[in-house]
Design an enzyme around this catalytic site. Structure first.
Site, PDB file in Angstrom:
ATOM      1  CE1 TYR A 135      19.796 -10.876  32.682  1.00  0.00           C
ATOM      2  CE2 TYR A 135      22.307 -10.337  33.256  1.00  0.00           C
ATOM      3  CZ  TYR A 135      21.245 -11.223  32.620  1.00  0.00           C
ATOM      4  OH  TYR A 135      21.718 -12.347  32.180  1.00  0.00           O
ATOM      5  NE  ARG A 170      19.956 -19.722  35.369  1.00  0.00           N
ATOM      6  CZ  ARG A 170      20.514 -18.322  34.878  1.00  0.00           C
ATOM      7  NH1 ARG A 170      21.720 -18.406  34.960  1.00  0.00           N
ATOM      8  NH2 ARG A 170      19.462 -17.798  34.362  1.00  0.00           N
ATOM      9  CG  HIS A 262      18.233 -16.099  30.122  1.00  0.00           C
ATOM     10  ND1 HIS A 262      18.008 -14.788  30.155  1.00  0.00           N
ATOM     11  CD2 HIS A 262      19.298 -16.490  30.793  1.00  0.00           C
ATOM     12  CE1 HIS A 262      18.964 -14.209  31.034  1.00  0.00           C
ATOM     13  NE2 HIS A 262      19.623 -15.322  31.138  1.00  0.00           N
ATOM     14  NE  ARG A 265      22.509 -19.635  31.777  1.00  0.00           N
ATOM     15  CZ  ARG A 265      23.493 -20.330  32.305  1.00  0.00           C
ATOM     16  NH1 ARG A 265      23.610 -21.564  31.995  1.00  0.00           N
ATOM     17  NH2 ARG A 265      24.025 -19.932  33.345  1.00  0.00           N
ATOM     18  CG  ASP A 293      19.330 -16.189  22.592  1.00  0.00           C
ATOM     19  OD1 ASP A 293      18.323 -16.698  23.109  1.00  0.00           O
ATOM     20  OD2 ASP A 293      20.108 -15.650  23.156  1.00  0.00           O
ATOM     21  N   GLY A 295      20.147 -22.774  21.084  1.00  0.00           N
ATOM     22  CA  GLY A 295      19.910 -23.980  20.334  1.00  0.00           C
ATOM     23  C   GLY A 295      20.865 -24.150  18.905  1.00  0.00           C
ATOM     24  NE  ARG A 297      24.517 -25.933  21.409  1.00  0.00           N
ATOM     25  CZ  ARG A 297      24.014 -25.003  21.824  1.00  0.00           C
ATOM     26  NH1 ARG A 297      23.806 -23.990  21.152  1.00  0.00           N
ATOM     27  NH2 ARG A 297      23.573 -24.930  23.090  1.00  0.00           N
TER      28      ARG A 297
END
Length: 371
Positions: A135, A170, A262, A265, A293, A295, A297
Site C-alpha cells: 500500500y 466497512r 478490492h 471492500r 480478482d 468473485g 468461486r
C-alpha cells in the site's frame, strides 16, 4: 451443522461452510464483509452468474493444460492467491501455511503488506513464486525497506494496490469495533506504524483508523516513478477498473495490471470486476498482462475471465476459507479443487489449453459493454 470430512470437500463453498464454524464472528465479518451495503460485493458474484459459455465439440481434449507463464515463471494453474492481511487470524501458522498450500498447488501467492508472518519465513517454505503487495504509506522509508527485503528474499514482483487512498466504510467492521488483537501483528512493519490498528473503539474500525493515519492520499501517477526507482522487479498495479486508468498504467510503465474493486471492500456501487475486464483488456492492447480478482468461486468463473482476456485470476476469500478449515492442506485443496473444475470446464468447452480460450468461448451479450 454437520462437519464435512476431507472427502466431502468438493468445492470452495464446502470449505467456506466448514470454515465459518471455526472462525470468530468478528473475524468472519472482516473476511467476508464488503463496503457499506455490499452492493459491489454482490455484483462481483452476479457478474459470473450472467455469463453463458459457448462449448465447441469434436476437439481433442484427452489432455488439458492449465499452466500459465508470468514474468518468466510457469505456474501449474492460472488461479493465484490474492493479497490479504493477517492470515494468523484464522490459522496459527498464518502465511507460512498459505505459502505451503499455494506451493503444493503450483500457484502464485501474493503476500500482503500486512502479513502476520515475516517475509523471510514465508519465502523459506515456499515452493512456488511469491510476489509482495504494497500500500502507499506516508512513511516511504518503510515501503523501501520492504521492497529491499522482497528482493533479497527472492520475491518475483511487486504488486502496488492503487485503490485505497482511504479505506472503504466497512459497516460490519465498524459495528464490531474490529481491531487486531494484541497477540497478532503485521510483523514486517515498524510497530509504531501499526499501533492504531490495535486500538478497539466501539463503532469504529481500527484498520480504517490506521489507514487514515498512515496511508498517503496525495499520491498520483507521477509517484510511480519513485517505486520504479526502488527496484527492478516487475511492477503490477492492482485496482484498475476503467479503460482510462488502464491506458495511464501502460503510459507509466506498469508491467501488469489487476482488474479489481478490492473484493467489494472499497467504493460501494463500483462496477463488478468481470464487467469491465474486456474494457481494460482492450485499452491495454497487449502491452502487458491483465489479471482479475473479485468473485471467482468456481472453475467456470475462471474460464469466463480467462476467455475475456485475463492471464490469471486471483482468489482472496477462498484461500482463507481453506486456511481456516484445514490449514496448508485446505489452501492447497481450494486451489486444486478449483483448478480441477477449470480443467473439467475447459474439456467440456472444447478448449484444452488456455491459449485456446478467447471471447468466442462466452456469450458476450451478457457482458456489460460487450458487443
Amino acid at each position: 451443522m454437520t462437519q464435512l470430512g476431507s472427502g466431502q470437500l468438493l468445492t470452495a463453498e464446502d470449505y467456506r461452510h466448514l470454515a465459518r464454524d471455526l472462525v470468530a464472528p468478528d473475524v468472519w465479518d472482516f473476511i467476508e464483509g464488503g463496503a457499506e451495503e455490499e452492493r459491489t460485493l454482490a455484483a462481483n458474484l452476479r457478474a459470473f452468474d450472467r455469463i453463458r459459455l459457448r462449448p465447441r465439440v469434436l476437439a481433442d481434449v484427452s489432455a488439458v493444460d492449465t499452466s500459465v507463464e508470468l514474468f518468466g515463471t510457469r505456474f501449474a494453474t492460472p488461479l493465484g492467491v490474492a493479497p490479504t492481511a493477517y492470515h494468523r487470524l484464522v490459522d496459527s501458522d498464518g502465511e507460512v501455511a498459505t505459502a505451503r498450500g499455494a506451493g503444493a498447488a503450483g500457484a502464485l501467492f501474493v503476500v500482503g503488506m500486512f502479513a502476520s508472518r515475516t517475509l523471510e519465513d514465508i519465502a523459506e517454505v515456499s515452493t512456488s513464486e511469491l510476489w509482495l503487495q504494497l500500500y502507499w504509506l506516508r512513511r516511504r522509508d518503510v515501503m523501501a525497506a520492504l521492497i529491499r527485503r522482497a528482493e533479497q528474499g527472492g520475491y518475483g514482483a511487486l504488486m502496488l494496490t492503487v485503490d485505497v487512498p482511504r479505506m472503504g466504510r466497512r459497516w460490519r467492521d465498524m459495528r464490531n469495533g474490529f481491531a487486531v488483537g494484541a497477540d497478532l501483528a503485521a510483523v514486517n512493519i515498524d510497530p509504531a506504524v501499526m499501533a492504531s490498528s490495535h486500538h478497539r473503539d466501539a463503532g469504529r474500525s481500527a484498520l480504517a483508523q490506521h489507514a487514515a493515519q498512515q496511508f498517503d492520499a496525495t499520491v498520483t501517477w507521477a509517484d510511480l516513478a519513485w517505486v520504479r526507482a526502488q527496484s527492478r522487479l516487475p511492477l503490477v498495479l492492482k485496482g484498475i477498473l476503467t479503460a482510462e486508468d488502464a491506458a495511464l498504467a501502460v503510459e507509466h510503465g506498469a508491467d501488469a495490471v489487476v482488474v479489481s474493486n478490492h473484493g467489494g471492500r472499497q467504493l460501494d456501487g463500483a462496477v463488478a470486476s468481470l464487467d469491465v475486464l474486456a474494457e481494460v483488456v482492450d485499452a491495454i492492447g497487449g502491452a502487458c498482462p491483465v489479471l482479475l480478482d473479485g468473485g471467482v468461486r468456481r472453475g467456470a468463473d475462471a474460464l469466463a475471465a480467462l476467455a475475456l482476456g485475463a492471464r490469471m485470476c486471483l482468489l482472496g476469500r477462498p484461500p482463507l476459507w481453506g486456511l481456516a478449515a484445514r490449514g496448508a492442506d485446505g489452501v492447497e485443496g481450494v486451489l486444486r479443487t478449483t483448478t480441477e473444475e477449470l480443467a473439467h470446464a475447459m474439456a467440456l468447452a472444447g478448449r484444452p489449453a488456455l491459449g485456446a480460450l478467447d471471447r468466442s468461448a462466452v456469450h458476450m451479450s451478457t457482458i456489460a459493454g460487450g458487443a
